[in-house]
Scaffold this motif. Structure first.
Motif, PDB file in Angstrom:
ATOM      1  N   ALA A  79       0.852  -1.190   0.000  1.00 39.63           N
ATOM      2  CA  ALA A  79       0.000   0.000   0.000  1.00 39.63           C
ATOM      3  C   ALA A  79       0.886   1.238   0.000  1.00 39.63           C
ATOM      4  O   ALA A  79       1.572   1.502   0.983  1.00 39.63           O
ATOM      5  N   PRO A  80       0.909   1.974  -1.080  1.00 45.96           N
ATOM      6  CA  PRO A  80       1.871   3.087  -1.181  1.00 45.96           C
ATOM      7  C   PRO A  80       1.556   4.264  -0.287  1.00 45.96           C
ATOM      8  O   PRO A  80       2.416   5.106  -0.039  1.00 45.96           O
ATOM      9  N   GLY A  81       0.350   4.365   0.231  1.00 48.72           N
ATOM     10  CA  GLY A  81       0.013   5.520   1.053  1.00 48.72           C
ATOM     11  C   GLY A  81      -0.099   6.786   0.222  1.00 48.72           C
ATOM     12  O   GLY A  81      -0.197   6.746  -1.009  1.00 48.72           O
ATOM     13  N   GLU A  82      -0.076   7.930   0.896  1.00 49.76           N
ATOM     14  CA  GLU A  82      -0.268   9.222   0.224  1.00 49.76           C
ATOM     15  C   GLU A  82       1.070   9.743  -0.287  1.00 49.76           C
ATOM     16  O   GLU A  82       1.603  10.751   0.185  1.00 49.76           O
ATOM     17  N   ILE A  83       1.609   9.059  -1.277  1.00 50.74           N
ATOM     18  CA  ILE A  83       2.963   9.360  -1.731  1.00 50.74           C
ATOM     19  C   ILE A  83       3.045  10.720  -2.421  1.00 50.74           C
ATOM     20  O   ILE A  83       4.054  11.417  -2.329  1.00 50.74           O
ATOM     21  N   GLU A  84       1.970  11.131  -3.126  1.00 45.17           N
ATOM     22  CA  GLU A  84       1.997  12.443  -3.775  1.00 45.17           C
ATOM     23  C   GLU A  84       2.070  13.556  -2.736  1.00 45.17           C
ATOM     24  O   GLU A  84       2.765  14.553  -2.923  1.00 45.17           O
ATOM     25  N   VAL A  85       1.344  13.407  -1.637  1.00 47.37           N
ATOM     26  CA  VAL A  85       1.382  14.409  -0.566  1.00 47.37           C
ATOM     27  C   VAL A  85       2.768  14.450   0.053  1.00 47.37           C
ATOM     28  O   VAL A  85       3.335  15.524   0.306  1.00 47.37           O
ATOM     29  N   ALA A  86       3.342  13.273   0.284  1.00 47.20           N
ATOM     30  CA  ALA A  86       4.685  13.220   0.858  1.00 47.20           C
ATOM     31  C   ALA A  86       5.700  13.889  -0.054  1.00 47.20           C
ATOM     32  O   ALA A  86       6.613  14.587   0.404  1.00 47.20           O
ATOM     33  N   ALA A  87       5.543  13.688  -1.354  1.00 44.31           N
ATOM     34  CA  ALA A  87       6.467  14.303  -2.313  1.00 44.31           C
ATOM     35  C   ALA A  87       6.379  15.817  -2.282  1.00 44.31           C
ATOM     36  O   ALA A  87       7.370  16.517  -2.512  1.00 44.31           O
ATOM     37  N   GLU A  88       5.173  16.353  -2.007  1.00 47.13           N
ATOM     38  CA  GLU A  88       5.025  17.799  -1.885  1.00 47.13           C
ATOM     39  C   GLU A  88       5.685  18.314  -0.614  1.00 47.13           C
ATOM     40  O   GLU A  88       6.294  19.393  -0.596  1.00 47.13           O
TER      41      GLU A  88
END
Length: 1007
Positions: free
Chosen positions: A733-742
């Motif tokens: 489950a990758p989680g909220e990876i886009e949010v983490a990248a921000e």
């Protein structure tokens, strides 16, 4: 109308620019007077270098490249690293240089000028970004470089940052009228006291510089490479390249401060044509007439008192005719003599965003020198000219008739934003001749530049013998001393100045390594103390100070009081001594003052001149330019991605892991936990984050996060992490990876089976989209060695994939389709299935072409197509493109059935290293750069510890106690890491940017 009140007038006090065929304003003046054109025929070699085929239909091999080119730059003068300099957009480069030169020519320091300085400017589209830096955003630290040195929004703020300008920094974008609109805004800022000095200008530097242009029927470009402004034969314009900046000041302040005044701006106005025109790009008569009329009203002058208008006229029949119609509406009949119209465009081309300020500079030169300008190549008047105006084929004297000479300057932008400025000749300046010796002071970034400054000054004095030497000395003292490498020359008169500047034996040289030291005054030998006392009183004393006693004590007292008045800090306990000899005359005293300046003492130079100093225009700093340029990569039709074996070194891994700390690791699987444990074993500080139902801080200092908890995690971190690894995807489950990248833009994303290095290892195609949110990505195989994974995480060049104890790196090889007989037929593409969409059909053994966009969904589809190809469900080739390929290219790709993926030109690639190149180690230790701040030795203890850490982080052999972290080339990320080392807030180095300030705060907290 009434004459303008003094407080509403603005003085033009400095000018700088680079133009076609002219490296500065003075050369532009000479070229225009001599009829030398900046437009020229381009050579075959230049066209070839620009990648232009002169046989292209409609191509015109005429251009106006900027003098000196755009590929070289003095990075050291502006405190830029080589990487920052090579990625710096040409507009930013020339705006930095021209702003510096405009300040120097106005007689003000180009760095930290001492008064609030505003900057208003704009530039053309950044061709350098699209032609030369297309992949920069995907490179490590690429986005900060784009943001600060390429984006047009950063044009004025970067210059203000580098030069220490504290007034408004406003980037203006109104197409061709940009720079004259900037002048108007600068005037308004001055008159509302937002700033005391303002710079205004623009730059337009299209690439390639030597490509000529292609004429098409109906466009604005000339079919024969000539711009016939205001002429009946006008048939189009020619674009030139350039940049220019003017320095402006309230007139009453300029006169009070002894500034050079080249011209006076009486009034200005800006408006827009609105809908009253033929179309968006078309000009409007009513709008142009209104802006001229408004500017005249603001100036408080009548149209008949304006003897010359520098027109926008670019040489297009429609545009010129509309401008003439607008002028005819404003300038009524009944003039004693027709108003002269002119345009600089036939001589240097249309400089686009720099055209308005260039026209202003030309009008200023003509007012100052009493010239009614001719228009190059003019033959037959435009029928719309009428009898109220005239165009001269050559320059003519502008006779004085008792009324101040006045001129108008127009600039009109695509989109309808119009600007007009009303100018008047400068007030006369009485000549004067200062008596007594003078000390000439100047500085430079290196010895070669210092010698060139000396030679330039000598040549200027020889060419202008009427210059007052006292004014020259004052201008140098208040505007040319910001570098640490300094030179002073004491001279008696003009002839002696020429001799002394050519005699190294007369030069007093030194490198300032301290800031404002305390000095002790002592008496030397000699008996003529009366002469020394008289000289000190005459040279150093205030206007109402009584004469000292003609004794040793009187001389020492006079020197002490005089140096104190000039800001020199005297202290009987100081180790630095100043010896006053009996018999000292003014020359010896000036030499002593010069040595104090070289030692770092702050000298109140205006006080030395008793408030009567005047500025004169002197040669600007000779930039030591070197080539900093990223050549455009050849643009193949496409690239083919492939994985290459490239094991990562594990030697010294533990020390590298510690140096990369503190770490933040998102561990949602045994693999992630193993990575965190290995980092801890290496001795690095690591915080582990695990997935869960909601946010929690554990007793161990680790965290649990649920959906939407990442911002709370960011706020809860006590230590700012230097390295962030997001490995939730390893657990499925990758989680909220886009949010983490921000939140953590430089983080490393870990996936498992999201890429196919060996073929069958592409086990999780649904995770292929996770490779996009961050530039750094490592795909981890099921049996990957943890040390190899950790070494891959530390590697800058990504993406990488780890399989067992080996690493693989993604490359993109250029691919040019072979021109096969019959392969170019669009019909061949129809032999296979061309598919767009989410669900791949099962083609069995049939050929298939999958078209995808370069986004997360496209990456997932490409991975699914590769899995289908391996499983025999279609002979798929994925084409990654931003637009559909041509039928011919599609046919060529269909013929290349061995390819699994093709990335077409225009899609950003992961940065490839040239063949045979390996990752470079950290830069070697280099000398501290030349800064405006003198070197100050850090005190033993905490200051030296802080300085040592800064030096190690920045790669310098030493860092001074007063050195600014960001002037040394430090970046915000480095500042955060340094602050974290001492458990300080992330903004600590920003708020306390010198070693001394930061060390004091650390000591304060420690106590």
């Amino acid at each position: 109308m009434t004459e303008p009140a003094p407080e509403s007038a603005v003085a033009l006090v400095g000018m700088a620019g680079r133009f076609p065929g002219a490296a500065d304003v003075e050369q532009l003046r000479r070229n225009l007077a001599a009829g030398i054109s900046g437009l020229r025929e381009l050579t075959d070699a230049e066209l070839a270098a620009a990648g232009v085929d002169p046989a292209t239909p409609g191509h015109v091999r005429v251009g106006g490249p900027v003098a000196g080119g755009v590929e070289t730059f003095d990075a050291a003068a502006f405190g830029l690293s080589a990487r920052e300099a090579e990625t710096l957009e040409p507009h930013h480069r020339l705006m930095l240089e021209c702003s510096w030169e405009a300040l120097e020519r106005a007689g003000y320091r180009p760095a930290d000028p001492g008064v609030p300085v505003g900057l208003f400017a704009g530039c053309a589209f950044p061709d350098y970004l699209t032609r030369n830096l297309a992949g920069l955003a995907a490179e490590p630290d690429g986005k900060p470089l784009l943001s600060a040195g390429v984006e047009r929004d950063s044009l004025t703020s970067l210059v203000s940052y580098k030069l220490g300008l504290r007034g408004p920094a406003i980037t203006v974008q109104t197409y061709c009228s940009t720079s004259l609109v900037a002048v108007h805004l600068a005037c308004q800022s001055l008159l509302t006291y937002e700033c005391d000095l303002a710079l205004a200008g623009g730059a337009a530097l299209p690439l390639p510089q030597t490509g000529g242009h292609v004429h098409a029927e109906g466009d604005i470009l000339s079919p024969d490479g000539r711009a016939r402004a205001l002429d009946a034969e006008a048939n189009g314009t020619v674009m030139g390249s350039g940049a220019a900046v003017v320095a402006l000041k309230r007139l009453e302040d300029a006169l009070a401060d002894g500034d050079v005044v080249h011209a006076v701006i009486l009034g200005s106005a800006v408006n827009n044509d609105g809908r009253d025109r033929a179309g968006y790009p078309a000009p409007g008569v009513a709008g142009q007439a209104a802006v001229v009329d408004t500017a005249l009203a603001v100036a408080g002058v009548k149209p008949e008192t304006v003897g010359y208008v520098e027109c926008h006229a670019v040489g297009t029949p429609l545009g010129d005719s509309i401008e003439l119609a607008a002028l005819n509406r404003v300038f009524g009949a009944g003039r004693a003599a027709p108003c002269v119209l002119s345009s600089v465009k036939p001589s240097i081309g249309h400089l686009d965003r720099a055209s308005g300020v260039t026209s202003l500079i030309r009008a200023t030169l003509n007012l100052r020198d009493g010239v009614l300008p001719g228009t190059s190549g003019f033959r037959t008047p435009n029928p719309a000219l009428g009898d109220r105006f005239t165009v001269l084929p050559a320059d003519a004297p502008w006779p004085a008739d008792g009324v101040p000479r006045r001129a108008g300057v127009s600039s009109f932008g695509v989109g309808g934003t119009n600007a007009h400025v009303v100018l008047e000749e400068p007030p006369s300046r009485a000549p004067r001749h200062s008596s007594g010796p003078q000390v000439l002071t100047f500085s430079a970034g290196d010895p070669g530049a210092l010698d060139e400054v000396t030679a330039r000054l000598r040549a200027h004095l020889a060419a202008h013998p009427a210059l007052d030497l006292g004014d020259v000395a004052f201008t140098l003292q208040v505007s040319r001393g910001h570098f640490a490498l300094r030179r002073a020359v004491v001279v008696r008169d003009q002839a002696d100045a020429l001799a002394a500047l050519a005699d190294p034996g007369r030069w007093i040289d030194g490198e300032t390594r301290r800031r404002d030291p305390r000095v002790r005054l002592t008496a030397g030998t000699g008996s003529d103390w009366a002469a020394a006392a008289a000289a000190a009183h005459r040279l150093l004393a205030g206007a109402e100070v009584p004469a000292p006693a003609a004794t040793r004590e009187g001389a020492l007292s006079a020197v002490s009081a005089g140096l104190t008045r000039l800001g020199v800090r005297l202290d009987e306990s100081a180790s630095e001594t100043v010896v006053v000899e009996g018999g000292f005359l003014a020359e010896e005293l000036l030499a002593t003052l010069a040595r104090l300046w070289l030692a770092g003492c702050t000298v109140d130079w205006p006080a030395l001149h008793r408030g009567e100093g005047r500025r004169v225009e002197l040669p600007p700093y000779p930039f030591q330019r070197k080539r900093y340029w990223v050549d455009p990569a050849p643009r193949p039709v496409a690239h083919v991605p492939s994985w290459r074996l490239e094991p990562q070194p594990v030697t010294g891994l533990e020390s590298r892991v510690r140096a990369a700390g503190p770490w933040l690791v998102f561990a949602g699987s045994p693999g992630g936990e193993a990575l965190a444990s290995r980092i801890t074993l290496a001795g690095a500080e690591v915080t582990t984050v695990r997935p869960g139902p909601g946010f929690a801080l554990l007793d161990t200092g680790d965290f649990v996060v649920g959906p939407g908890d990442l911002p709370e995690l960011l706020r809860s971190l006590v230590v700012v992490p230097r390295t962030v690894v997001h490995g939730f995807a390893l657990g499925g489950a990758p989680g909220e990876i886009e949010v983490a990248a921000e939140l953590w833009p430089g983080m490393v994303t870990l996936t498992s089976g999201a890429v196919g290095v060996l073929g069958p290892d592409l086990t999780t195609p649904s995770h292929a989209g996770l490779t996009g949110p961050t530039a750094r990505h490592v795909d981890v195989g099921p049996e990957a060695a943890i040390d190899q994974v950790l070494a891959a995480v530390l590697r800058v060049e990504t993406p990488l994939a780890v399989r067992g104890d080996q690493s693989w790196r993604l490359h993109h090889e250029p691919w040019e389709p072979e021109v096969l007989r019959g392969a170019g037929s669009p019909d061949q593409a129809r032999e296979g299935v061309v598919h767009r969409g989410r669900d791949l059909p099962d083609l069995g053994g049939q050929r298939g072409i999958l078209l995808v966009q370069p986004d997360s969904a496209g990456r997932v589809l490409a991975a699914q197509a590769r899995v289908a190809r391996l499983a025999g469900r279609g002979q798929w080739t994925t084409v990654v493109a931003t637009a559909d390929p041509t039928p011919e290219l599609l046919a060529a790709i269909a013929a290349a059935d061995h390819l699994t993926e093709v990335v077409l030109s225009g899609v950003p690639l992961a940065r490839p290293l040239p063949a045979g190149e390996t990752a470079q180690p950290a830069a070697s230790i280099r000398p501290r750069p030349a800064l405006g701040t003198p070197f100050v030795e850090p005190e033993p203890g905490l200051e030296r510890e802080v300085a040592a850490r800064w030096a190690a982080a920045l790669g310098y052999d030493e860092v001074g106690a007063d050195d600014n972290f960001f002037e040394l080339g430090g970046r915000s990320a480095g500042a955060v890491r340094i602050a974290a080392h001492w458990h300080l807030p992330a903004t600590a180095v920003v708020e306390l940017p010198t070693v001394r300030l930061l060390a004091a705060r650390i000591a304060e907290l420690g106590s």
